[in-house]
Design an enzyme around this catalytic site. Structure first.
Site, short mmCIF file in Angstrom:
data_model
loop_
_atom_site.label_atom_id
_atom_site.label_comp_id
_atom_site.label_asym_id
_atom_site.label_seq_id
_atom_site.Cartn_x
_atom_site.Cartn_y
_atom_site.Cartn_z
N LYS A 46 0.80 -1.23 0.00
CA LYS A 46 0.00 0.00 0.00
C LYS A 46 0.84 1.29 0.00
O LYS A 46 0.39 2.33 -0.46
CB LYS A 46 -0.94 0.02 1.20
CG LYS A 46 -2.02 -1.08 1.19
CD LYS A 46 -3.06 -0.83 0.11
CE LYS A 46 -4.22 -1.82 0.23
NZ LYS A 46 -5.15 -1.71 -0.92
N GLU B 131 -9.85 5.84 3.45
CA GLU B 131 -10.56 4.72 4.04
C GLU B 131 -9.55 3.61 4.29
O GLU B 131 -8.48 3.59 3.69
CB GLU B 131 -11.62 4.21 3.06
CG GLU B 131 -11.10 3.24 1.98
CD GLU B 131 -10.08 3.84 1.01
OE1 GLU B 131 -10.02 5.08 0.92
OE2 GLU B 131 -9.33 3.06 0.37
N SER C 264 1.59 -9.70 -0.85
CA SER C 264 1.33 -8.26 -0.79
C SER C 264 1.53 -7.66 0.59
O SER C 264 1.72 -6.46 0.72
CB SER C 264 -0.09 -7.97 -1.28
OG SER C 264 -1.02 -8.76 -0.59
#
Lengths: 270, 403
Positions: B92, B114, B380
């Site tokens: 991210k 969010e 990830s």
């Protein structure tokens, strides 16, 4: 084609130099049956046009009051088909113009061709899609218009002139001007951005202009009536419905409040 | 086969994507698009981003050959793209760094975001700390409960975490609340959206900021094996890590692209978040794509053991790749993901994030029958944030006498 009920309303208002009072209600809150009598109460109180809100599970443009109304309506099984039935029942006894007010997805799921036909048959006069820009919704306009319905689009203080022109081009009946950035809901003070938006919009269209978002009391209605053809009130009505939950006085309170707003709006033109 | 990965001027990948927002947000989205296109062409912007990705976040991440795992399964050679090694513990941060530079360039003072699993929230709080910007994170209360560690990390980094109590109190509700904030404070606020979702230009921009994963992996596998992989496998919530690793391989049509959705407890409505197993095209939160909905067009509730995959819509470029047959999407159950996490932990010493464990599970399923093939699995994120959920679900390991 004859002028729509919405166009006739604004023509009459202009001729009489009176503002139109536009009342929003979330259909199905507290129940679909009750919505019919609540609309009747608003009409008795002086509402000139009803925005019939289709409940949607994810109302990104709405504040807490309408969010809660939506949750109540969905919990009681409200659907687009049910809202069309409500419109049909209102139309059985009244000629008040009805604008279907909806997020796009329930309409897409129902199918636009079928919706346009069924909405017209139910006595609905126009459709406003909250989350559909003219770019995305433009393709639906011909099918909605072909059924004899008006298409009303939103204009916002953040819309540059080029967008305002587009909004006007895709709108019929009237244009709905959002008085300020933000979600639906009651505010203490009417935003100054409304007047500027009305002024800019007047330079690109002759369509009637209605102003909404944050209008909650007679004084607000008066201020808006000074600058616009229509005054839209939503959350303040829905809040009364919420506060009088289960009470037999819901209709009488709604009627009295509508009367107050109408008097306020008229005073704005006096 | 048409696999253009550049959307049209309205932000459509085939029929998907677009801009479905209230008029108030249309011009802000246009301004964001213009600012992004300008930044994309600006070597100064790209150089600053590349420096941050290298020296602050830790790129490039290794492509690791999971030898023991591969040998245990006795089939495909499995390579793991180690996004779990990045600063903040997941992919991210790639997108968060890109968007914070853009927000600064646009003169925004306040950042909102969010978060589902909390990884995007942590990445956003991190870059806001780095650039001295005010940061508000919206998070469903259910997710705050199950990802407590990340809530604390965000607060430690100086962010305000606002709980969301509407709907199912998960990622979807957090996005709605962030959009309500943005619609209200659009003048000085940038919405740092964390997945390849929402209105144009977000799906394109988020994918671009994550495409470094696939570009690196492609170079790395060519260096190590002298050829392209047979399959690239990644979990898909909104789809940012998957689109990021797929992107460089899209033109390599011999490379299978496999997205793994949350199969949850079962594929009954409300029990999963597998949009290609029960969903249909619709509009949610600014975007047209596959979404889980009922016959009235109301969005369905979803379930996944992994908060990051627990979302009703898939990103529009994935819907396009699926329609084109360029990528395939399969569900993986909660139970299989938990099982795969244990296998990876015990054979390779890697505890994956629960989201990533879904991708690992699909690799484990496919590998035995794929002798001679090469797989790349995108790891990830790392599993530290999920330790409480692992403990709840693997009670036998949590007994005082167990060893």
């Amino acid at each position: 084609m004859n002028p729509s009920r919405i166009s006739q309303l604004f023509a009459r208002c202009r001729a009489e130099n009176q503002p139109a009072l536009i009342a929003y209600i979330t259909a199905g809150d507290p129940s679909l049956e009750r919505t019919v009598s609540l609309v009747e109460a608003m009409e008795l109180g002086g509402a000139d046009l009803i925005e019939l809100g289709v409940p949607f599970s994810d109302p990104i443009a709405d504040g807490p009051v309408i969010m809660r109304a939506t949750e109540r309506a969905l919990a009681h099984g409200a659907s687009l088909a049910g809202v069309l039935e409500v419109a049909r029942k209102i139309r059985e006894r009244s000629q008040i113009p009805i604008l279907l007010f909806s997020y796009l997805n329930p309409l897409l799921r129902y199918g636009f061709d079928r919706l346009a036909q069924d909405a017209a048959a139910a006595g609905i006069d126009g459709i406003l899609m909250t989350d559909a820009s003219v770019e995305e919704a433009g393709k639906f306009v011909p099918v909605v218009r072909a059924a004899g319905l008006d298409t009303v689009f939103l204009a916002a203080p953040t819309s540059p002139m080029e967008r305002l022109k587009q909004v006007a081009a895709y709108s019929s009946g009237f244009v709905y001007l959002v008085s300020r950035t933000g979600v639906t809901g009651v505010r203490d003070q009417l935003a100054g951005s409304a007047a500027e938006l009305v002024e800019r919009m007047r330079t690109v269209t002759d369509l009637p202009l209605a102003v909404g978002f944050g209008i909650a009391k007679a004084a607000d209605a008066a201020a808006v009536a000074k600058i616009a053809d229509g005054v839209v009130v939503g959350s303040a009505f829905v809040r009364i419905i919420e506060e009088s939950a289960g009470s037999l006085e819901m209709e009488s309170r709604l009627e009295a409040f509508t009367r107050e707003l109408k008097a306020g709006a008229r005073a704005g033109r006096a | 086969m048409i696999t253009t990965s550049q959307p049209d001027s309205g932000g459509h990948f085939g029929p998907y994507g677009g801009r479905f927002v209230p008029e108030v947000l249309m011009n802000p989205l246009e301004e964001l698009e213009q600012a992004y296109y300008a930044a994309r062409r600006d070597p100064t912007f790209q150089a600053e981003l590349a420096d941050l990705l290298k020296d602050y976040a830790g790129r490039p991440t290794p492509l690791y050959y999971a030898k023991r795992l591969s040998q245990t399964l006795g089939g495909a050679k499995i390579y793991i793209k180690r996004e779990d090694l990045l600063h903040t513990g997941a992919h991210k941060i790639n997108n968060a760094l890109g968007q914070i530079l853009l927000a600064r360039r646009m003169g925004k003072k306040r950042i909102i975001a969010e978060t589902g699993a909390g990884q995007h929230g942590v990445a956003t709080a991190t870059v806001c700390a780095l650039f001295g910007m005010e940061c508000v994170i919206y998070m469903g209360e259910e997710d705050m409960r199950r990802q407590r560690l990340n809530v604390f990390r965000m607060r430690l980094l100086g962010a305000t975490v606002t709980g969301v109590t509407s709907g199912s109190r998960t990622l979807k509700d957090a996005i709605s609340e962030a959009m309500r904030d943005w619609v209200t404070n659009v003048g000085d606020t940038h919405y740092l959206l964390g997945s390849a979702l929402g209105s144009h230009p977000y799906p394109l921009m988020v994918r671009d900021f994550h495409s470094c994963m696939g570009a690196e992996a492609r170079e790395q596998i060519l260096a190590k094996e002298g050829r392209l992989p047979d399959q690239v496998i990644a979990c898909v919530g909104g789809g940012s890590n998957a689109i990021g690793i797929f992107h460089a391989f899209v033109p390599d049509t011999a490379v299978k692209l496999v997205g793994v959705e949350a199969g949850g407890r079962s594929l009954a409505p409300g029990e999963h978040a597998a949009r290609f197993a029960g969903g249909s095209p619709g509009v949610l939160q600014g975007c047209f794509s596959y979404v889980l909905q009922n016959g009235d067009g109301q969005i369905s509730l979803t379930h996944s053991v992994s908060a990051g995959l627990d979302y009703a819509m898939i990103g529009p470029e994935h819907a396009f790749l699926a329609d084109q047959g360029r990528a395939e999407y399969v569900p993986c159950s909660d139970a299989d993901a938990l099982e795969a996490a244990q296998t990876l932990a015990r054979t390779e010493g890697l505890i994956p994030a629960l989201e990533s464990a879904h991708g690992v599970a699909e690799a484990l399923r496919r590998a035995p029958a794929a002798k001679g093939e090469i797989f790349i699995v995108n790891l990830s994120g790392r599993g530290d944030k999920d330790i409480d959920i692992y403990r709840e679900n693997l009670k036998e390991l949590d007994e005082p006498e167990s060893n």
